[in-house]
Motif scaffolding. Structure first.
Motif, mmCIF file in Angstrom:
data_model
loop_
_atom_site.group_PDB
_atom_site.id
_atom_site.type_symbol
_atom_site.label_atom_id
_atom_site.label_comp_id
_atom_site.label_asym_id
_atom_site.label_seq_id
_atom_site.Cartn_x
_atom_site.Cartn_y
_atom_site.Cartn_z
ATOM 1 N N LEU A 1 9.704 -2.161 -2.500
ATOM 2 C CA LEU A 1 8.669 -1.221 -2.068
ATOM 3 C C LEU A 1 8.957 0.153 -2.676
ATOM 4 O O LEU A 1 10.055 0.689 -2.486
ATOM 5 N N ALA A 2 8.001 0.723 -3.391
ATOM 6 C CA ALA A 2 8.126 2.122 -3.826
ATOM 7 C C ALA A 2 7.696 2.985 -2.639
ATOM 8 O O ALA A 2 6.509 3.086 -2.323
ATOM 9 N N GLN A 3 8.685 3.590 -1.985
ATOM 10 C CA GLN A 3 8.398 4.281 -0.718
ATOM 11 C C GLN A 3 7.472 5.470 -0.880
ATOM 12 O O GLN A 3 6.830 5.889 0.081
ATOM 13 N N LYS A 4 7.408 6.042 -2.067
ATOM 14 C CA LYS A 4 6.578 7.239 -2.196
ATOM 15 C C LYS A 4 5.111 6.955 -1.908
ATOM 16 O O LYS A 4 4.376 7.847 -1.528
ATOM 17 N N ALA A 5 4.687 5.687 -2.046
ATOM 18 C CA ALA A 5 3.289 5.353 -1.762
ATOM 19 C C ALA A 5 3.064 5.082 -0.276
ATOM 20 O O ALA A 5 1.983 5.354 0.254
ATOM 21 N N PHE B 1 11.187 0.959 -16.908
ATOM 22 C CA PHE B 1 10.008 1.702 -17.390
ATOM 23 C C PHE B 1 8.979 1.729 -16.279
ATOM 24 O O PHE B 1 8.925 0.850 -15.423
ATOM 25 N N HIS B 2 8.192 2.775 -16.253
ATOM 26 C CA HIS B 2 7.092 2.879 -15.293
ATOM 27 C C HIS B 2 5.972 3.590 -16.018
ATOM 28 O O HIS B 2 6.054 4.795 -16.279
ATOM 29 N N THR B 3 4.938 2.842 -16.390
ATOM 30 C CA THR B 3 3.884 3.424 -17.227
ATOM 31 C C THR B 3 2.491 3.078 -16.709
ATOM 32 O O THR B 3 1.506 3.541 -17.272
ATOM 33 N N GLY C 1 6.198 0.503 -11.229
ATOM 34 C CA GLY C 1 5.081 0.218 -10.320
ATOM 35 C C GLY C 1 3.763 0.259 -11.065
ATOM 36 O O GLY C 1 3.734 0.141 -12.291
ATOM 37 N N GLY C 2 2.671 0.433 -10.295
ATOM 38 C CA GLY C 2 1.350 0.487 -10.898
ATOM 39 C C GLY C 2 0.726 -0.869 -11.123
ATOM 40 O O GLY C 2 -0.351 -0.963 -11.710
ATOM 41 N N HIS C 3 1.397 -1.927 -10.672
ATOM 42 C CA HIS C 3 0.846 -3.283 -10.785
ATOM 43 C C HIS C 3 -0.018 -3.532 -9.553
ATOM 44 O O HIS C 3 0.505 -3.585 -8.443
ATOM 45 N N LEU D 1 10.326 -5.459 -9.969
ATOM 46 C CA LEU D 1 9.059 -4.730 -9.926
ATOM 47 C C LEU D 1 9.127 -3.834 -8.706
ATOM 48 O O LEU D 1 9.708 -4.219 -7.683
ATOM 49 N N GLU D 2 8.540 -2.653 -8.800
ATOM 50 C CA GLU D 2 8.586 -1.743 -7.666
ATOM 51 C C GLU D 2 7.210 -1.164 -7.386
ATOM 52 O O GLU D 2 6.991 0.036 -7.540
ATOM 53 N N PRO D 3 6.270 -2.013 -6.945
ATOM 54 C CA PRO D 3 4.934 -1.511 -6.631
ATOM 55 C C PRO D 3 4.943 -0.706 -5.337
ATOM 56 O O PRO D 3 5.711 -0.998 -4.416
ATOM 57 N N GLY D 4 4.105 0.307 -5.292
ATOM 58 C CA GLY D 4 3.866 1.017 -4.034
ATOM 59 C C GLY D 4 2.515 0.601 -3.506
ATOM 60 O O GLY D 4 2.382 -0.046 -2.470
ATOM 61 N N GLU D 5 1.489 0.924 -4.290
ATOM 62 C CA GLU D 5 0.114 0.620 -3.883
ATOM 63 C C GLU D 5 -0.072 -0.825 -3.464
ATOM 64 O O GLU D 5 -0.673 -1.113 -2.439
ATOM 65 N N ALA D 6 0.436 -1.748 -4.284
ATOM 66 C CA ALA D 6 0.132 -3.161 -4.049
ATOM 67 C C ALA D 6 0.662 -3.639 -2.701
ATOM 68 O O ALA D 6 0.131 -4.589 -2.124
ATOM 69 N N ILE E 1 -2.073 3.791 1.784
ATOM 70 C CA ILE E 1 -1.242 4.258 0.655
ATOM 71 C C ILE E 1 -1.596 5.682 0.238
ATOM 72 O O ILE E 1 -2.750 6.082 0.270
ATOM 73 N N TYR E 2 -0.579 6.408 -0.192
ATOM 74 C CA TYR E 2 -0.737 7.781 -0.683
ATOM 75 C C TYR E 2 -1.586 8.630 0.268
ATOM 76 O O TYR E 2 -2.338 9.496 -0.162
ATOM 77 N N SER E 3 -1.512 8.368 1.553
ATOM 78 C CA SER E 3 -2.248 9.162 2.542
ATOM 79 C C SER E 3 -1.232 9.869 3.442
ATOM 80 O O SER E 3 -0.960 11.049 3.261
HETATM 81 C C1 LIG Z 1 4.942 5.866 -8.428
HETATM 82 C C2 LIG Z 1 6.023 4.993 -8.861
HETATM 83 C C3 LIG Z 1 6.050 3.659 -8.439
HETATM 84 C C4 LIG Z 1 4.967 3.040 -7.589
HETATM 85 O O1 LIG Z 1 3.725 3.115 -8.207
HETATM 86 P P1 LIG Z 1 2.406 2.460 -7.562
HETATM 87 O O2 LIG Z 1 1.321 2.938 -8.461
HETATM 88 O O3 LIG Z 1 2.256 2.994 -6.180
HETATM 89 O O4 LIG Z 1 2.581 0.995 -7.584
HETATM 90 C C5 LIG Z 1 7.115 2.897 -8.854
HETATM 91 N N1 LIG Z 1 8.101 3.400 -9.637
HETATM 92 C C6 LIG Z 1 8.098 4.686 -10.053
HETATM 93 C C7 LIG Z 1 9.209 5.187 -10.906
HETATM 94 C C8 LIG Z 1 7.064 5.527 -9.678
HETATM 95 O O5 LIG Z 1 7.046 6.794 -10.104
#
Ligand SMILES: *Cc1c(COP(=O)(O)O)cnc(C)c1O
Length: 410
Positions: free
Chosen positions: A53-57, A203-205, A239-241, A270-275, A368-370
């Motif tokens: 879990l990407a906690q920032k989301a 990588f996170h793109t 993340g971003g998947h 993989l470290e998705p937040g949103e998903a 998410i992101y709220s």
């Molecule tokens: C923001 C971020 C994530 C999570 O991204 P989501 O779009 O929420 O899936 C994962 N890893 C890194 C390094 C990030 O900056």
């Protein structure tokens, strides 16, 4: 997995119906969250990839024990999130005999707090060779797995430059030119063989993207960094998947994972937040006032700027239950906040009936992101946080008040 609801640590006294919740209130739906977690767990089980879990989301830590039952752990953007994972996810799961991982990435670590990073995290990802040189020896001595974030310089998103770490001039990740020049540039403890200091590449793109864009990104990663991959233990796809979105191509994601596993014998993270919490939460609001200025306007007790800042930042129009596009239903309103900001408008929506004071509106996809991004600009109250149980009953998890507003000021 148990069929019923999991136990909250501090099971709230306040049980109520969804329609009785005070507003504004974020409501996270346990069943919808678990549906996402099941999807992610399926990917883990079929491929052996590890999902964090990407906690920032999404940092609703009351649910971390539940999330920790499905995922491999969490990742943090700094020591506070790392500590939150340690306290609220790793510790409760350790009591149940499950060992979770606690990863961190930061563009630059602080010397004063790096001991905390070492205390909480098992995987530490750096953003430059200089940071590896500065903090790598301490991390290695503490037995940590060390990674370096790379920039494959492969932009796969249009329009969202602020969400594109591959844009020219990006500060996020080491480009192939800098990475390859390591013998000259690294120096110090890295002089001999810098690669020996790395266990993995990160990588996170991506941002809200499908697996075809991941596939293109992997092509760039292999083209530019492929020679280094056989020496690594793991690769982190960031993340971003948008894995839990209905049109997401999961088989293609799994091919991407297997490609890295089979070709280079890498553990894939993989470290998705949103998903994780996509479409799993709501923001309930109440109409405070209606007025007319060329168009019908309704003022709510919720604010885009304070409670859903991505609506203005992204920008996007959040789905609203029972509403249509402007003009689609007979009564169209511009929905705004009770703040001073002229642009604090959530969007234009149409309804079957005229809106009236006291009407409740329910915005969707508000987990998410709220709550991680909200603020008390204008002295706006923070929304309460509630959980909707599988039986439909809601539990009030936390309420906020004047003291929360005052504590952050002086
Ligand atoms: C923001 C971020 C994530 C999570 O991204 P989501 O779009 O929420 O899936 C994962 N890893 C890194 C390094 C990030 O900056």
């Amino acid at each position: 997995m148990e069929k019923g609801s999991f136990n909250l640590k501090d099971e709230g006294e306040e049980h109520m119906k969804f329609t009785e919740l005070p507003t504004p209130c974020y409501v996270v739906d346990e069943a919808l969250l678990e549906r996402n977690l099941e999807t992610l767990k399926g990917v883990m089980e079929r491929t052996g990839a590890r999902i964090l879990l990407a906690q920032k989301a999404f940092s609703m830590y009351a649910l971390y024990p539940l999330i920790g039952r499905y995922l491999q752990g969490a990742t943090a953007s700094g020591p506070y999130e790392a500590r939150l994972c340690a306290e609220e996810m790793a510790l409760p799961l350790a009591r149940q005999g499950r060992k979770l991982e606690n990863h961190i990435f930061s563009p630059a670590y602080r010397e004063e707090t790096f001991d905390e990073v070492l205390e909480y995290c098992d995987h530490i990802v750096f953003n430059s060779w200089k940071q590896v040189r500065k903090f790598g020896p301490g991390a290695r001595a503490a037995g940590k797995s060390i990674g370096l974030r790379i920039n494959p310089e492969c932009s796969t998103q249009e329009g969202h430059a602020i969400y594109d770490p591959c844009a020219p001039g990006s500060r996020l990740g080491v480009t192939a030119a800098v990475f390859g020049n390591l013998r000259e540039r690294a120096g110090g403890i890295l002089a001999k063989d810098p690669l020996l200091w790395l266990d993995g590449l990160h990588f996170h793109t991506l941002c809200e993207q499908n697996s075809d864009d991941l596939e293109r990104t992997l092509d760039a990663v292999e083209e530019k960094f492929g020679v280094y991959l056989p020496g690594m233990k793991w690769i982190n796809f960031g993340g971003g998947h948008h894995i839990t979105r209905p049109d997401y191509d999961i088989p293609r994601l799994e091919r991407c994972i297997r490609r890295m596993q089979e070709k280079y014998s890498l553990t894939v993270y993989l470290e998705p937040g949103e998903a994780v919490a996509l479409n799993a939460g709501f923001l309930a609001a109440t109409v405070l006032e209606t007025l007319h200025n060329g168009a019908d306007i309704a003022i709510l007790d919720a604010s885009a700027a304070c409670h859903m800042p991505d609506v203005l930042e992204m920008p996007y129009r959040p789905p609203l239950q029972g509403s249509g596009l402007p003009g689609e239903k007979p009564y169209t309103y511009r929905l705004g906040a009770p703040t001073c900001l002229a642009g604090d408008v959530i969007g234009e929506y149409s309804f079957d009936c005229p809106l009236q004071e006291g009407d409740r509106l329910v915005f969707e996809d508000m987990a998410i992101y709220s709550m991680v991004k909200n603020n008390t600009f204008n002295g706006m109250p923070l929304p309460a946080i509630a959980l909707r149980r599988k039986d439909g009953d809601c539990v009030m998890v936390k309420r906020f008040g004047y003291e929360d507003f005052k504590r952050r000021l002086s």
